[in-house]
Design a protein around this motif. Sequence first.
Motif, PDB file in Angstrom:
ATOM      1  N   ARG A  38       0.824  -1.219   0.000  1.00  0.00           N
ATOM      2  CA  ARG A  38       0.000   0.000   0.000  1.00  0.00           C
ATOM      3  C   ARG A  38       0.852   1.260   0.000  1.00  0.00           C
ATOM      4  O   ARG A  38       0.398   2.323  -0.450  1.00  0.00           O
ATOM      5  CB  ARG A  38      -0.933  -0.022   1.214  1.00  0.00           C
ATOM      6  N   PRO A  42      -5.874  -0.066  -4.236  1.00  0.00           N
ATOM      7  CA  PRO A  42      -6.151  -1.088  -3.213  1.00  0.00           C
ATOM      8  C   PRO A  42      -5.365  -2.362  -3.501  1.00  0.00           C
ATOM      9  O   PRO A  42      -5.200  -2.760  -4.664  1.00  0.00           O
ATOM     10  CB  PRO A  42      -7.661  -1.318  -3.354  1.00  0.00           C
ATOM     11  N   VAL A  43      -4.883  -3.007  -2.452  1.00  0.00           N
ATOM     12  CA  VAL A  43      -4.055  -4.211  -2.586  1.00  0.00           C
ATOM     13  C   VAL A  43      -4.893  -5.428  -2.222  1.00  0.00           C
ATOM     14  O   VAL A  43      -5.421  -5.518  -1.106  1.00  0.00           O
ATOM     15  CB  VAL A  43      -2.807  -4.136  -1.685  1.00  0.00           C
ATOM     16  N   ALA A  44      -4.989  -6.352  -3.159  1.00  0.00           N
ATOM     17  CA  ALA A  44      -5.746  -7.575  -2.911  1.00  0.00           C
ATOM     18  C   ALA A  44      -4.972  -8.492  -1.975  1.00  0.00           C
ATOM     19  O   ALA A  44      -3.749  -8.626  -2.115  1.00  0.00           O
ATOM     20  CB  ALA A  44      -6.027  -8.295  -4.230  1.00  0.00           C
ATOM     21  N   SER A 104      -4.754 -11.655  -1.965  1.00  0.00           N
ATOM     22  CA  SER A 104      -4.092 -12.718  -2.735  1.00  0.00           C
ATOM     23  C   SER A 104      -2.792 -12.221  -3.357  1.00  0.00           C
ATOM     24  O   SER A 104      -1.808 -12.957  -3.434  1.00  0.00           O
ATOM     25  CB  SER A 104      -5.032 -13.230  -3.829  1.00  0.00           C
ATOM     26  N   PHE A 105      -2.776 -10.958  -3.782  1.00  0.00           N
ATOM     27  CA  PHE A 105      -1.559 -10.372  -4.340  1.00  0.00           C
ATOM     28  C   PHE A 105      -0.479 -10.274  -3.272  1.00  0.00           C
ATOM     29  O   PHE A 105       0.673 -10.657  -3.494  1.00  0.00           O
ATOM     30  CB  PHE A 105      -1.875  -8.980  -4.916  1.00  0.00           C
ATOM     31  N   ARG A 136      -0.739  -4.596 -11.683  1.00  0.00           N
ATOM     32  CA  ARG A 136      -1.695  -4.082 -10.710  1.00  0.00           C
ATOM     33  C   ARG A 136      -1.668  -4.968  -9.463  1.00  0.00           C
ATOM     34  O   ARG A 136      -1.473  -6.188  -9.562  1.00  0.00           O
ATOM     35  CB  ARG A 136      -3.100  -4.046 -11.306  1.00  0.00           C
ATOM     36  N   PRO A 137      -1.902  -4.385  -8.265  1.00  0.00           N
ATOM     37  CA  PRO A 137      -1.846  -5.174  -7.023  1.00  0.00           C
ATOM     38  C   PRO A 137      -3.136  -5.939  -6.754  1.00  0.00           C
ATOM     39  O   PRO A 137      -3.724  -5.830  -5.671  1.00  0.00           O
ATOM     40  CB  PRO A 137      -1.580  -4.112  -5.960  1.00  0.00           C
ATOM     41  N   ASP A 138      -3.567  -6.695  -7.753  1.00  0.00           N
ATOM     42  CA  ASP A 138      -4.795  -7.473  -7.592  1.00  0.00           C
ATOM     43  C   ASP A 138      -4.590  -8.831  -8.251  1.00  0.00           C
ATOM     44  O   ASP A 138      -3.472  -9.203  -8.602  1.00  0.00           O
ATOM     45  CB  ASP A 138      -5.998  -6.724  -8.192  1.00  0.00           C
ATOM     46  N   ASP A 139      -5.657  -9.555  -8.454  1.00  0.00           N
ATOM     47  CA  ASP A 139      -5.539 -10.893  -9.025  1.00  0.00           C
ATOM     48  C   ASP A 139      -4.932 -10.880 -10.423  1.00  0.00           C
ATOM     49  O   ASP A 139      -4.268 -11.835 -10.829  1.00  0.00           O
ATOM     50  CB  ASP A 139      -6.910 -11.568  -9.062  1.00  0.00           C
ATOM     51  N   THR A 140      -5.128  -9.802 -11.174  1.00  0.00           N
ATOM     52  CA  THR A 140      -4.567  -9.744 -12.526  1.00  0.00           C
ATOM     53  C   THR A 140      -3.048  -9.586 -12.516  1.00  0.00           C
ATOM     54  O   THR A 140      -2.389  -9.898 -13.507  1.00  0.00           O
ATOM     55  CB  THR A 140      -5.178  -8.575 -13.315  1.00  0.00           C
TER      56      THR A 140
END
Length: 474
Positions: A225, A231-233, A235-236, A264-268
């Motif tokens: 962060r 926003p940080v997932a 899972s990431f 990106r700080p997510d599932d992708t």
Amino acid sequence: MLDRANDSGLPSPLVGRTSELTVLTSHAEAAYAGRSGLVVLSGPTGIGKTSLLRAFLDSDTCRKMTVLHGTCGQLVAGSGYGGVRALFGPLGLTADDAHDSPLLQGNARRALPALAPHPGDEEPPSPATAYPVLHGLYWLAVNLMTQGPLVLVLDDVHWCDERSLRWIDFLLRRADHLPLLVVLAQRTEAEPVAPAALADIVAQPRSSAIRLGPLADADVAELAREIFPLPVAPSFAERVAAVGGGNPLTVTRLLHELRAKGARPDDTGIHAIAEVGQCVVAQSVHALFERQPGWVRDVATAIAVLGGAADAAAHIGGLAAVTAARIEEAVTLLRGAEVVAPDRPDLAHDVVRSAVLDAAGADALAGLRARAAQLLSDIGRPAEEVANQVLLVPGHPQPWMRWVLREAAAQATNRGAPEAAARYLRRVLEAEPDSVSAHVQLAGALAETHPVEAIGLLKGALDLTAEVRAKAPI
């Protein structure tokens, strides 16, 4: 807990170390109350030892105490009393202060051979015993404690010389009821320069150990962060923690690289983590060099070779063959990339140093080491400082280097540091196996610490000597 006032030169803020910081602070409070203590902080490279120490030294408790903070370095590893000079060097004590400084009153002036860059200038004690210097350093510390409680913090202690460690042990064994805290930080995977001396300190009853482990997933999420404006997932963060091993330095570099690549700080973004995570520090340094002119790499390599030595900034140009204007530009760029520390002419971390030196290649690095030794010798730096560069040059030292090693051994002996003298003289003997003087000098350095080996060297010197008259002095 997040400490945003980090100036350690590391790329990450202090995260996930609240309990360890609390333990350090409690030991400092005990020392402030007159109960001496020792804390040994350990963990692998990049785990956050230095960042934790910086936060501790910035605490309210430490601000009420006298703090001496030093760092041992690979370049000066094993130098006689190098760790002591790292601690007490900022005090600037010299023989000129012996009669005026309250810190050098009484027996404390016997500490001067350990503190001086040129120990021969200080009328050193007999090399037959190190006790006068140890005793003098003890009283120097006591004199400091008359001004208030004292905290001694020595980082990268695995590179500390034996004589400095013996003094710390000497001090702690006489520290009952003194307002003193000693904090030593060491890298767990590194072989200590003086393992026996360090083991003796760690074995003291007053010793307390803090072992830093990997960051938890929640701590990695907090770091993410700080770096991603999104926003940080969970899972990431979990995947970054797994790939980075929870190591703050590796995790932070990995996060910066991921952001630079547009992840990106997510599932992708999870799919990019494994690719970027392989050798992330080395890759980021190499990628930086590929994007910049060659002279930026040359400046970084020169800084890595000089290793934060005294007046290193003045010698970068001579070693890198780069103009002053380009040095300034390169250092600004390297600081922005968190390769160079923000507060000194040195690299931000030893992991970064290793990556920079690896990028230079073994042959080029050997040549730079030899040139650095020649440069330091030509400008009149102390023989011990020059010899520390010589020790890192592979192969047998050149004739002028052997002279420097002998001179460095003499300086170390004058400090009462025979272990350091032996370290220099071993390289001389390797290059001159048939030298009678090399056998005899090394035997003298080893006489107190390794008498059996010293006797063997003297026997070897006798075997190399044909004339009876030449044998008699041996």
